[in-house]
Write a protein that holds these residues in place. Structure first.
Motif, PDB file in Angstrom:
ATOM      1  N   GLU A  34       0.805  -1.215   0.000  1.00 57.22           N
ATOM      2  CA  GLU A  34       0.000   0.000   0.000  1.00 57.22           C
ATOM      3  C   GLU A  34       0.845   1.274   0.000  1.00 57.22           C
ATOM      4  OE1 GLU A  34      -2.572  -0.499   3.374  1.00 57.22           O
ATOM      5  OE2 GLU A  34      -3.353  -2.404   2.598  1.00 57.22           O
ATOM      6  N   GLN A  35       2.102   1.145   0.443  1.00 54.02           N
ATOM      7  CA  GLN A  35       3.014   2.291   0.495  1.00 54.02           C
ATOM      8  C   GLN A  35       4.351   1.907  -0.151  1.00 54.02           C
ATOM      9  OE1 GLN A  35       2.176   2.735   4.915  1.00 54.02           O
ATOM     10  NE2 GLN A  35       2.405   4.878   4.326  1.00 54.02           N
ATOM     11  N   PRO A  36       4.351   1.710  -1.471  1.00 51.36           N
ATOM     12  CA  PRO A  36       5.565   1.232  -2.162  1.00 51.36           C
ATOM     13  C   PRO A  36       6.736   2.205  -2.098  1.00 51.36           C
ATOM     14  CG  PRO A  36       3.860   1.834  -3.742  1.00 51.36           C
ATOM     15  CD  PRO A  36       3.234   1.889  -2.374  1.00 51.36           C
ATOM     16  N   GLU A  37       6.481   3.433  -1.677  1.00 49.77           N
ATOM     17  CA  GLU A  37       7.584   4.391  -1.566  1.00 49.77           C
ATOM     18  C   GLU A  37       8.602   3.983  -0.498  1.00 49.77           C
ATOM     19  OE1 GLU A  37       4.130   6.189   0.876  1.00 49.77           O
ATOM     20  OE2 GLU A  37       4.343   5.058  -0.969  1.00 49.77           O
ATOM     21  N   PHE A  38       8.239   3.041   0.372  1.00 50.14           N
ATOM     22  CA  PHE A  38       9.162   2.566   1.421  1.00 50.14           C
ATOM     23  C   PHE A  38      10.008   1.368   0.969  1.00 50.14           C
ATOM     24  CE2 PHE A  38       6.168   4.992   3.968  1.00 50.14           C
ATOM     25  CZ  PHE A  38       7.011   5.630   4.867  1.00 50.14           C
ATOM     26  N   ILE A  39       9.752   0.834  -0.215  1.00 50.15           N
ATOM     27  CA  ILE A  39      10.497  -0.346  -0.689  1.00 50.15           C
ATOM     28  C   ILE A  39      11.989  -0.047  -0.788  1.00 50.15           C
ATOM     29  CG2 ILE A  39      10.859  -1.895  -2.653  1.00 50.15           C
ATOM     30  CD1 ILE A  39       7.790  -1.863  -3.029  1.00 50.15           C
ATOM     31  N   ASP A  40      12.352   1.116  -1.314  1.00 51.67           N
ATOM     32  CA  ASP A  40      13.771   1.461  -1.421  1.00 51.67           C
ATOM     33  C   ASP A  40      14.426   1.552  -0.050  1.00 51.67           C
ATOM     34  OD1 ASP A  40      13.864   1.464  -4.185  1.00 51.67           O
ATOM     35  OD2 ASP A  40      13.459   3.617  -4.352  1.00 51.67           O
ATOM     36  N   HIS A  41      13.697   2.058   0.947  1.00 49.00           N
ATOM     37  CA  HIS A  41      14.237   2.131   2.315  1.00 49.00           C
ATOM     38  C   HIS A  41      14.551   0.723   2.834  1.00 49.00           C
ATOM     39  CE1 HIS A  41      14.871   3.285   6.462  1.00 49.00           C
ATOM     40  NE2 HIS A  41      13.939   2.429   6.832  1.00 49.00           N
ATOM     41  N   VAL A  42      13.623  -0.208   2.616  1.00 51.05           N
ATOM     42  CA  VAL A  42      13.827  -1.587   3.071  1.00 51.05           C
ATOM     43  C   VAL A  42      15.034  -2.204   2.344  1.00 51.05           C
ATOM     44  CG1 VAL A  42      12.806  -3.899   3.096  1.00 51.05           C
ATOM     45  CG2 VAL A  42      11.445  -1.929   3.794  1.00 51.05           C
ATOM     46  N   LYS A  43      15.145  -1.946   1.059  1.00 46.58           N
ATOM     47  CA  LYS A  43      16.297  -2.456   0.294  1.00 46.58           C
ATOM     48  C   LYS A  43      17.598  -1.834   0.781  1.00 46.58           C
ATOM     49  CE  LYS A  43      13.915  -3.848  -3.893  1.00 46.58           C
ATOM     50  NZ  LYS A  43      13.745  -3.639  -5.341  1.00 46.58           N
ATOM     51  N   ASP A  44      17.557  -0.533   1.136  1.00 51.41           N
ATOM     52  CA  ASP A  44      18.742   0.133   1.677  1.00 51.41           C
ATOM     53  C   ASP A  44      19.177  -0.478   3.006  1.00 51.41           C
ATOM     54  OD1 ASP A  44      18.850   1.837  -0.498  1.00 51.41           O
ATOM     55  OD2 ASP A  44      17.915   3.536   0.544  1.00 51.41           O
ATOM     56  N   LEU A  45      18.216  -1.027   3.759  1.00 50.42           N
ATOM     57  CA  LEU A  45      18.542  -1.721   5.012  1.00 50.42           C
ATOM     58  C   LEU A  45      19.186  -3.077   4.737  1.00 50.42           C
ATOM     59  CD1 LEU A  45      15.294  -1.039   7.099  1.00 50.42           C
ATOM     60  CD2 LEU A  45      17.543  -0.009   7.461  1.00 50.42           C
ATOM     61  N   GLY A  46      19.079  -3.544   3.485  1.00 55.58           N
ATOM     62  CA  GLY A  46      19.701  -4.807   3.094  1.00 55.58           C
ATOM     63  C   GLY A  46      18.735  -5.973   2.997  1.00 55.58           C
ATOM     64  N   PHE A  47      17.448  -5.693   2.897  1.00 58.73           N
ATOM     65  CA  PHE A  47      16.445  -6.764   2.892  1.00 58.73           C
ATOM     66  C   PHE A  47      15.622  -6.749   1.604  1.00 58.73           C
ATOM     67  CE2 PHE A  47      17.127  -5.490   7.338  1.00 58.73           C
ATOM     68  CZ  PHE A  47      17.645  -6.683   7.828  1.00 58.73           C
ATOM     69  N   ASN A  48      15.224  -7.954   1.190  1.00 57.88           N
ATOM     70  CA  ASN A  48      14.399  -8.102   0.000  1.00 57.88           C
ATOM     71  C   ASN A  48      13.081  -8.809   0.275  1.00 57.88           C
ATOM     72  OD1 ASN A  48      16.210  -6.945  -1.941  1.00 57.88           O
ATOM     73  ND2 ASN A  48      17.490  -8.743  -1.684  1.00 57.88           N
ATOM     74  N   ALA A  49      12.868  -9.227   1.512  1.00 59.29           N
ATOM     75  CA  ALA A  49      11.657  -9.984   1.845  1.00 59.29           C
ATOM     76  C   ALA A  49      11.040  -9.441   3.129  1.00 59.29           C
ATOM     77  CB  ALA A  49      11.985 -11.464   2.006  1.00 59.29           C
ATOM     78  N   ALA A  50       9.729  -9.480   3.178  1.00 58.88           N
ATOM     79  CA  ALA A  50       8.993  -9.037   4.366  1.00 58.88           C
ATOM     80  C   ALA A  50       8.730 -10.241   5.269  1.00 58.88           C
ATOM     81  CB  ALA A  50       7.674  -8.395   3.942  1.00 58.88           C
ATOM     82  N   PRO A  51       8.525 -10.014   6.543  1.00 62.78           N
ATOM     83  CA  PRO A  51       8.541  -8.726   7.211  1.00 62.78           C
ATOM     84  C   PRO A  51       9.958  -8.265   7.538  1.00 62.78           C
ATOM     85  CG  PRO A  51       8.120 -10.419   8.829  1.00 62.78           C
ATOM     86  CD  PRO A  51       8.202 -11.096   7.477  1.00 62.78           C
ATOM     87  N   VAL A  52      10.122  -6.956   7.631  1.00 57.35           N
ATOM     88  CA  VAL A  52      11.351  -6.368   8.148  1.00 57.35           C
ATOM     89  C   VAL A  52      10.958  -5.604   9.400  1.00 57.35           C
ATOM     90  CG1 VAL A  52      13.184  -4.684   7.745  1.00 57.35           C
ATOM     91  CG2 VAL A  52      12.487  -6.234   5.907  1.00 57.35           C
ATOM     92  N   ILE A  53      11.662  -5.884  10.485  1.00 56.59           N
ATOM     93  CA  ILE A  53      11.397  -5.242  11.764  1.00 56.59           C
ATOM     94  C   ILE A  53      12.562  -4.305  12.032  1.00 56.59           C
ATOM     95  CG2 ILE A  53      11.109  -5.595  14.242  1.00 56.59           C
ATOM     96  CD1 ILE A  53      10.321  -8.364  11.756  1.00 56.59           C
TER      97      ILE A  53
END
Length: 72
Positions: A34-53
Motif C-alpha cells: 500500500e506504500q511502495p515508496e518505502f520499498i527502497d528504504h527496506v532495500k537500503d537496510l539490506g532486505f528483499n523480503a517481508a517482514p522487516v522489523i
C-alpha cells in the motif's frame, strides 16, 4: 518504537504482528503493498523480503521469536 514493514498475504508478517500484539509491543506498520515508496528504504537496510522489523538500534527480517521477545 518498533516499525514493521509488511506485505499483504504474508504469513510471516501475520505471525510477527500477532506475536507483537500478544506480547503488548507497540509498533507502527508500514504495508509495502500500500506504500511502495518505502520499498527502497527496506532495500537500503539490506532486505528483499517481508517482514522487516526495525528498531532504533537494529533491523532484521522474518519471523524471529527470539529477537521479537527482546522487544517486549
Amino acid at each position: 518504537m518498533v516499525t514493521i514493514y509488511s506485505k499483504n498475504n504474508c504469513v510471516q508478517c501475520k505471525m510477527t504482528k500477532r506475536f507483537l500484539d500478544t506480547n503488548h509491543v507497540e509498533y507502527r506498520e508500514i504495508n509495502l503493498d500500500e506504500q511502495p515508496e518505502f520499498i527502497d528504504h527496506v532495500k537500503d537496510l539490506g532486505f528483499n523480503a517481508a517482514p522487516v522489523i526495525q528498531t532504533a538500534t537494529e533491523a532484521f527480517s522474518g519471523f524471529q521469536p527470539g529477537k521479537l521477545k527482546k522487544l517486549s
